[in-house]
Write an enzyme that holds these catalytic residues in place. Structure first.
Site, PDB file in Angstrom:
ATOM      1  CB  ALA A 288      -0.873  -0.003   1.253  1.00 40.37           C
TER       2      ALA A 288
ATOM      3  CD  GLU B 240      -2.298  -7.641   2.771  1.00 41.78           C
ATOM      4  OE1 GLU B 240      -1.952  -6.477   2.518  1.00 41.78           O
ATOM      5  OE2 GLU B 240      -3.070  -7.923   3.705  1.00 41.78           O
TER       6      GLU B 240
ATOM      7  CD  GLU C 167       1.443  -5.434   5.636  1.00 42.64           C
ATOM      8  OE1 GLU C 167       2.285  -6.307   5.994  1.00 42.64           O
ATOM      9  OE2 GLU C 167       0.770  -5.530   4.598  1.00 42.64           O
TER      10      GLU C 167
ATOM     11  N   GLY D 166       0.784  -5.102   1.067  1.00 44.20           N
ATOM     12  CA  GLY D 166      -0.325  -5.197   0.117  1.00 44.20           C
ATOM     13  C   GLY D 166       0.087  -5.819  -1.206  1.00 44.20           C
TER      14      GLY D 166
HETATM   15  N1  3HC Z   1       4.457   3.527   0.122  1.00 49.71           N
HETATM   16  C1  3HC Z   1       4.861   4.760  -0.257  1.00 49.71           C
HETATM   17  N2  3HC Z   1       6.143   5.034  -0.579  1.00 49.71           N
HETATM   18  C2  3HC Z   1       7.025   4.034  -0.498  1.00 49.71           C
HETATM   19  C3  3HC Z   1       6.667   2.744  -0.100  1.00 49.71           C
HETATM   20  C4  3HC Z   1       5.313   2.499   0.210  1.00 49.71           C
HETATM   21  N3  3HC Z   1       4.869   1.285   0.579  1.00 49.71           N
HETATM   22  N4  3HC Z   1       7.763   1.963  -0.114  1.00 49.71           N
HETATM   23  C5  3HC Z   1       8.772   2.749  -0.504  1.00 49.71           C
HETATM   24  N5  3HC Z   1       8.343   3.997  -0.743  1.00 49.71           N
HETATM   25  C6  3HC Z   1       9.117   5.140  -1.254  1.00 49.71           C
HETATM   26  C7  3HC Z   1      10.160   5.610  -0.273  1.00 49.71           C
HETATM   27  O1  3HC Z   1       9.621   6.549   0.623  1.00 49.71           O
HETATM   28  C8  3HC Z   1      11.198   6.209  -1.185  1.00 49.71           C
HETATM   29  O2  3HC Z   1      10.743   7.493  -1.541  1.00 49.71           O
HETATM   30  P1  3HC Z   1      11.802   8.668  -1.856  1.00 49.71           P
HETATM   31  O3  3HC Z   1      12.657   8.173  -2.975  1.00 49.71           O
HETATM   32  O4  3HC Z   1      10.941   9.818  -2.179  1.00 49.71           O
HETATM   33  O5  3HC Z   1      12.584   8.843  -0.592  1.00 49.71           O
HETATM   34  C9  3HC Z   1      11.121   5.337  -2.436  1.00 49.71           C
HETATM   35  O6  3HC Z   1       9.861   4.685  -2.368  1.00 49.71           O
HETATM   36  C10 3HC Z   1      12.211   4.278  -2.520  1.00 49.71           C
HETATM   37  O7  3HC Z   1      12.223   3.562  -1.296  1.00 49.71           O
HETATM   38  P2  3HC Z   1      13.590   3.178  -0.550  1.00 49.71           P
HETATM   39  O8  3HC Z   1      14.512   4.331  -0.591  1.00 49.71           O
HETATM   40  O9  3HC Z   1      13.204   2.622   0.747  1.00 49.71           O
HETATM   41  O10 3HC Z   1      14.121   2.046  -1.534  1.00 49.71           O
HETATM   42  P3  3HC Z   1      14.876   0.690  -1.162  1.00 49.71           P
HETATM   43  O11 3HC Z   1      15.117   0.038  -2.465  1.00 49.71           O
HETATM   44  O12 3HC Z   1      16.005   0.969  -0.245  1.00 49.71           O
HETATM   45  O13 3HC Z   1      13.831  -0.164  -0.306  1.00 49.71           O
HETATM   46  C11 3HC Z   1      11.710  -1.223   0.156  1.00 49.71           C
HETATM   47  C12 3HC Z   1      12.669  -0.602  -0.892  1.00 49.71           C
HETATM   48  C13 3HC Z   1      12.351  -2.468   0.781  1.00 49.71           C
HETATM   49  C14 3HC Z   1      10.455  -1.579  -0.548  1.00 49.71           C
HETATM   50  C15 3HC Z   1      11.443  -0.189   1.272  1.00 49.71           C
HETATM   51  O14 3HC Z   1      11.077   1.034   0.662  1.00 49.71           O
HETATM   52  C16 3HC Z   1      10.321  -0.588   2.176  1.00 49.71           C
HETATM   53  O15 3HC Z   1      10.544  -1.312   3.115  1.00 49.71           O
HETATM   54  N6  3HC Z   1       9.116  -0.080   1.920  1.00 49.71           N
HETATM   55  C17 3HC Z   1       7.979  -0.319   2.767  1.00 49.71           C
HETATM   56  C18 3HC Z   1       7.391  -1.689   2.564  1.00 49.71           C
HETATM   57  C19 3HC Z   1       6.195  -1.870   3.439  1.00 49.71           C
HETATM   58  O16 3HC Z   1       6.234  -1.620   4.627  1.00 49.71           O
HETATM   59  N7  3HC Z   1       5.091  -2.296   2.838  1.00 49.71           N
HETATM   60  C20 3HC Z   1       3.868  -2.452   3.546  1.00 49.71           C
HETATM   61  C21 3HC Z   1       3.078  -1.199   3.398  1.00 49.71           C
HETATM   62  S1  3HC Z   1       1.658  -1.194   4.406  1.00 49.71           S
HETATM   63  C22 3HC Z   1       0.571  -2.149   3.540  1.00 49.71           C
HETATM   64  O17 3HC Z   1       0.860  -2.686   2.524  1.00 49.71           O
HETATM   65  C23 3HC Z   1      -0.787  -2.219   4.167  1.00 49.71           C
HETATM   66  C24 3HC Z   1      -1.616  -3.292   3.550  1.00 49.71           C
HETATM   67  O18 3HC Z   1      -1.541  -4.454   4.310  1.00 49.71           O
HETATM   68  C25 3HC Z   1      -3.073  -2.874   3.481  1.00 49.71           C
END
Ligand code: 3HC
Ligand code: NAI
Length: 701
Positions: free
Chosen positions: A65, A107, A127, A104
């Site tokens: 997400a 998922e 998450e 997500g």
């Molecule tokens: N949403 C919005 N922005 C995101 C994002 C996300 N899920 N994941 C990454 N980004 C953005 C970062 O903020 C960053 O933005 P910027 O360049 O403007 O600073 C850009 O994408 C690149 O991210 P990273 O610098 O972190 O890139 P890496 O390659 O080092 O890492 C990653 C990639 C492992 C995917 C890391 O970004 C990460 O851990 N992201 C979060 C993953 C996560 O927690 N997903 C679950 C989200 S909650 C969800 O899905 C709820 C659902 O269950 C309903």
């Protein structure tokens, strides 16, 4: 971004190839959700289409997400609806998991009817690390595919697994060694040829049977997982949601998941964790850095000094595949340092966290020498010798002579003026501070200290190196102690004062641990060794009466079995010691201080607010670019509880007016000028604003 831009749909032999193309990580924001819904609707509508392959472009299937949408009104279709529509489509959809599938994103793949992964793909539900739980069916579908035990582990820890493990567990049907999309289409063809109704994950019940037959199983599996999570709400909610998968019919389980998700997304813990997620990524962005600056290429590192820090820094490079030379002044120091590196690795191997052959590979990347000519080999040189300015300047003159042009030259100093070190070279534009934290192979924070002449590409190179070796870089300016230690110093001073005024080490440590730190200042002091500070104070002619008295009694901390606490042989557990109480009471008496009972509330305020005040001064002086950079430094370098979002974020939650009032109160009642509120803090308090209202500012140089 329109939905047409972020989803590419092409027809291939009567089926669709649906590609998510929403860089950088294919986050499932509204445009992508709409684009996917349109593609799925087309698949449902056009009877000539027999199915689809769903994949992502680039390194990501999808990172989940869009986190920036949380807390705002989200537009339809929401992810759960999209996934329900897909699962019920009646035509097979194969997820071709090309890279990371997280949250997500995974998922979405669980809602597909088949899954095939590239060998390098990784899958996880992280998450919980944002104070959330998987809110698009992950807690209901994952246990149906891989069983309750493994699903709980993945959901409660948030740790991802690789493609091979996903195959073993049944999370994916296959791993494609070569052409992933080709293999996905072959899988689709096979399914179509068999003519069966596309299997829905929601219908699979067999892997829930064990937990349904044994009502205590979930709690037995969850207990050790929750123990490590300090009673936070998200991990507990994860367990409750998985329990719902076992005890409730699918639709009701989903409802329970959505309810729990809605509670968590509004919780202060999750808001703080999401703040840190974005803050971490901002902390290495310089507002004044030109857009075309690129990091220099780095393939080899040289570390000078094989001591505590040099050894840990060298391990950090070796752990991430970068060969490294360590130089020390003589064979004895070098051999001692190399032996300690091996020992550290061996401990990790004996704990089962590292394979023995991997240890050997890492060790093979570390080369020790006393021959300074290897300086010419380094694309980056990091100095970690004793903390003496003359010595460091001498070393930097030598580096200047021998290092290759364009090499990045860094010092790991924790207190010295990086400008003075840079001035010892003919190339100060290549010099900066890379301040690692002990143990350097473990701690993730890297303060990158920008000196007055440091070039932008040198800073960009240090940031790139930091990221490559798994660190969280935060760029700061030159001052005594930089950001983290300068603030810590305020806390240490108050901790010592609290002892003199009436508290005992365990009172102070308990308050700090109750706040959420892993350890209090005195247990930490015992771990680090009290003699280091004692020697510095003696050299500078300053005093810390209680710490000095303990050192004079030979109590240096854990290494001597006694410090602020005593330690049983071979144990690291601090035990309150009446002898320490005696020394403290005597010292108070000697200094003419009347001891008084001190409440836990006062202790907590005096441990936290003076640091926030110093953070405000750091912002005034433009040593930090943003308040949130300070938060990142405290979360990753000092164990500040991530669910409280860092000191400056926390201050905004408490309200700066309140903090200002308490600081004034303590400054007056304790007659301590260091506690006078900083001008910036008072101004923001008067305006009813928080630190987060401040614009990003370039570092003062
Ligand atoms: N949403 C919005 N922005 C995101 C994002 C996300 N899920 N994941 C990454 N980004 C953005 C970062 O903020 C960053 O933005 P910027 O360049 O403007 O600073 C850009 O994408 C690149 O991210 P990273 O610098 O972190 O890139 P890496 O390659 O080092 O890492 C990653 C990639 C492992 C995917 C890391 O970004 C990460 O851990 N992201 C979060 C993953 C996560 O927690 N997903 C679950 C989200 S909650 C969800 O899905 C709820 C659902 O269950 C309903
Ligand atoms: P240490 O005393 O463990 O190691 C210093 C090493 O430098 C020793 O192996 C010594 O032999 C070597 N050395 C001394 N003079 C040398 C010379 N002329 N040529 C080559 N090698 C030489 O010290 P530690 O703790 O590793 O600290 C090193 C630096 O890191 C210091 O600047 C310190 O302030 C900084 N630092 C220390 C932290 C800590 O927690 N120990 C944290 C962050 C930074």
């Amino acid at each position: 971004m329109t939905s047409a831009n972020v989803v590419k749909v092409t027809e291939r032999d009567g089926a669709l190839l649906i590609e998510m193309d929403n860089p950088p990580v294919n986050a499932l924001g509204i445009a992508l959700r709409r684009g996917l819904m349109a593609a799925f609707e087309r698949l449902a509508r056009e009877s000539a289409l027999k199915g689809a392959v769903l994949t992502g472009t680039g390194r990501f299937f999808s990172a989940g997400a869009d986190i920036s949408e949380f807390g705002k009104t989200r537009e339809n279709p929401l992810l759960p609806e999209l996934i329900a529509f897909l699962e019920d489509l009646g035509k097979p959809v194969v997820a071709a998991i090309n890279g990371q599938a997280l949250g997500g994103g995974l998922e979405l793949a669980l809602g597909c009817h088949y899954r095939i992964a590239a060998p390098a793909a990784r899958m996880g539900l992280p998450e919980v690390k944002l104070g959330l739980l998987p809110g698009a069916g992950g807690t209901q579908r994952l246990p149906r595919l891989i069983g309750v035990e493994r699903a709980l582990a993945m959901i409660v820890t948030g740790e991802p697994i690789d493609a091979a493990e996903a195959k073993t567990l049944g999370l994916v049907d296959d791993v494609a060694e070569g052409d992933l999309i080709g293999a996905a289409f072959r899988l689709l063809e096979g399914a179509v040829a068999r003519g069966v109704r596309p299997p829905r994950t929601r219908d699979r019940e067999e892997k829930l049977a064990a937990a349904r037959a044994d009502s205590g199983l979930i709690d037995r599996i969850a207990e050790p997982l929750l123990k490590r999570q300090r009673g936070l709400p998200a991990p507990r909610a994860c367990v409750e949601a998985v329990r719902a998968a076992v005890t409730l019919p699918f639709e009701e389980g989903l409802k329970r998941e959505v309810e729990l998700f809605a509670q968590l997304v509004n919780s202060p813990e999750s808001k703080a964790q999401r703040h840190i997620f974005f803050a971490e990524r901002e902390a290495a962005k310089l507002p004044d850095m030109p857009a075309d600056v690129r990091p220099r290429e780095v393939n080899k590192a040289v570390v000078i000094g094989a001591g505590t820090m040099g050894g840990g820094i060298a391990m950090s490079f070796a752990n991430f595949g970068i060969p490294v030379w360590i130089i020390d002044q003589d064979h004895e120091s070098l051999d001692r340092g190399l032996a300690r590196i091996r020992e550290n690795y061996q401990i990790t191997v004996s704990r089962g966290s590292l394979a023995a052959d991997e240890m050997e590979k890492r060790l093979a990347r570390i080369h020790g020498t006393t021959d300074w000519s290897v300086l010419a080999e380094g694309d980056v040189v990091i100095e970690a010798v004793f903390e003496e300015l003359d010595l460091k300047q001498r070393i930097f003159r030598m580096i200047d002579e021998k290092a290759r042009p364009g090499a990045l030259l860094a010092t790991n100093t924790s207190t010295l003026d990086v400008n003075k070190i840079a001035a010892a070279t003919s190339r100060p534009e290549d010099v900066l501070g890379m301040h690692f934290f002990s143990p350097a192979n473990v701690m993730r924070l890297l303060e990158i200290v920008r000196a007055s002449k440091t070039s932008f590409d040198a800073i960009a190179t240090a940031i790139a190196i930091g990221r490559r070796i798994g660190k969280v870089p935060a760029v700061v300016g030159v001052c005594d102690g930089f950001v983290g230690n300068r603030m810590l110093h305020r806390r240490t001073a108050q901790a010592e004062r609290l002892l003199l005024e009436g508290a005992l080490p365990q009172d102070v440590d308990q308050a700090v641990v109750a706040f959420g730190f892993p350890m209090g200042p005195f247990a930490m002091g015992d771990l680090a060794g009290l003699d280091v500070g004692w020697r510095i104070r003696k050299a500078r002619g300053t005093k810390a009466p209680i710490s000095d008295a303990l050192c004079e009694a030979g109590r240096f901390g854990q290494k001597t079995g006694a410090g602020y606490y005593r330690y049983e042989k071979g144990s690291r557990t601090p035990i309150p010691d009446p002898e320490v109480e005696r020394i403290i009471i005597e010292t108070s008496k000697r200094l003419g201080i009347t001891r008084r009972p001190i409440s836990a509330e006062e202790i907590t305020e005096r441990m936290i607010y003076p640091m926030i005040n110093e953070g405000a001064r750091i912002l005034e002086e433009r040593i930090a670019m943003r308040a949130s950079d300070i938060d990142v430094i405290w979360v990753y370098g000092y164990g500040w509880p991530v669910w409280r979002g860092g000191p400056m974020y926390y201050a905004d939650q408490v309200g700066l007016g309140q903090i200002e009032a308490r600081l004034k109160h303590y400054a007056e009642t304790l007659n301590d000028e260091t506690l006078r509120p900083a001008a910036l803090l008072s101004r923001l308090a008067a305006e009813g604003k928080g630190f987060s209202s401040l614009p990003v500012q370039p570092i003062a140089i």
